[in-house]
Design a protein around this motif. Structure first.
Motif, short mmCIF file in Angstrom:
data_model
loop_
_atom_site.label_atom_id
_atom_site.label_comp_id
_atom_site.label_asym_id
_atom_site.label_seq_id
_atom_site.Cartn_x
_atom_site.Cartn_y
_atom_site.Cartn_z
N TYR A 1 0.84 -1.21 0.00
CA TYR A 1 0.00 0.00 0.00
C TYR A 1 0.87 1.26 0.00
CZ TYR A 1 -3.03 3.65 1.91
OH TYR A 1 -3.70 4.83 2.13
N ASP B 1 -8.53 -2.74 3.30
CA ASP B 1 -8.38 -2.36 1.89
C ASP B 1 -9.45 -1.39 1.40
OD1 ASP B 1 -10.61 -3.99 1.58
OD2 ASP B 1 -9.59 -5.46 0.32
N GLY B 2 -10.37 -0.99 2.26
CA GLY B 2 -11.40 -0.02 1.89
C GLY B 2 -12.66 -0.65 1.30
N SER C 1 -14.21 3.17 1.21
CA SER C 1 -13.30 4.13 1.86
C SER C 1 -11.90 3.94 1.30
CB SER C 1 -13.27 3.91 3.38
OG SER C 1 -12.61 2.70 3.70
N ASN C 2 -11.02 4.86 1.66
CA ASN C 2 -9.61 4.70 1.32
C ASN C 2 -9.04 3.57 2.17
OD1 ASN C 2 -9.41 6.90 -0.50
ND2 ASN C 2 -9.28 8.31 1.23
N PRO C 3 -8.05 2.85 1.66
CA PRO C 3 -7.39 1.85 2.49
C PRO C 3 -6.79 2.50 3.75
CG PRO C 3 -6.81 1.52 0.20
CD PRO C 3 -7.54 2.84 0.28
N ASN C 4 -6.68 1.73 4.82
CA ASN C 4 -6.17 2.22 6.09
C ASN C 4 -5.18 1.23 6.69
OD1 ASN C 4 -7.84 4.54 7.65
ND2 ASN C 4 -9.11 3.55 6.10
N GLY D 1 -5.54 4.98 12.95
CA GLY D 1 -5.53 4.63 11.53
C GLY D 1 -4.72 5.64 10.75
N SER E 1 -4.01 6.81 6.64
CA SER E 1 -4.49 6.61 5.29
C SER E 1 -4.05 7.74 4.38
CB SER E 1 -6.02 6.55 5.30
OG SER E 1 -6.55 6.40 4.01
N ASN F 1 -5.02 10.01 1.09
CA ASN F 1 -6.22 10.40 0.38
C ASN F 1 -5.81 11.33 -0.76
OD1 ASN F 1 -6.18 13.17 1.49
ND2 ASN F 1 -6.78 12.18 3.40
#
Length: 141
Positions: A10, A42-43, A52-55, A77, A79, A81
């Motif tokens: 990621y 993985d969102g 959602s965005n991966p975290n 978390g 992430s 964006n």
């Protein structure tokens, strides 16, 4: 694929500048709490839809919902964006805590109830971010 491998992939999939900043934040969080449980989301929801965005997640706590359900989730978390990065601080009872406690010292960031959003680590005080992470990952007494 292990959680660490998912995290590395990621981070590596981001633009070079964002990848370097994410890698630095990841390293800093692990230095604060080297034994924190690692998560990678993985969102996608249960049906595989991107929601959602991966975290990258650190630590563990039980989140309780109004309907009485609960589940294990991460405490912090991280992430990427489209406009920068977000750090999530989960499980806060007081949704004004982050703003009241850290906003004046953090730098150029948008703070909501549990999310700190910023364009680049160059715009925030990394010492204050580390303080936020350390506070959130500190074991409950």
């Amino acid at each position: 694929m292990s959680v660490r491998e998912q995290i590395d992939d990621y981070i590596g999939d981001q633009s070079p500048a964002k990848s370097n900043e994410l890698r630095d934040l990841h390293r800093r969080i692990l230095a604060i709490s080297p034994d924190a449980e690692l998560w990678f989301l993985d969102g996608r929801d249960d049906s595989g839809k991107v929601v959602s965005n991966p975290n990258i997640g650190y630590g563990s706590e039980t989140l309780s919902y109004a309907n009485g359900d609960s589940r294990a989730f991460y405490k912090i978390g991280l992430s990427a964006n489209t406009s920068g990065m977000s750090i999530y601080v989960m499980g806060l009872k007081d949704k004004t805590y982050l703003s009241k406690t850290y906003a004046a010292r953090l730098g150029k960031a948008k703070i909501t109830g549990y999310c700190i959003r910023f364009k680049s680590v160059k715009e925030v005080d990394l010492g204050v971010l580390e303080e936020i992470v350390a506070d959130a990952l500190r074991p409950a007494s």
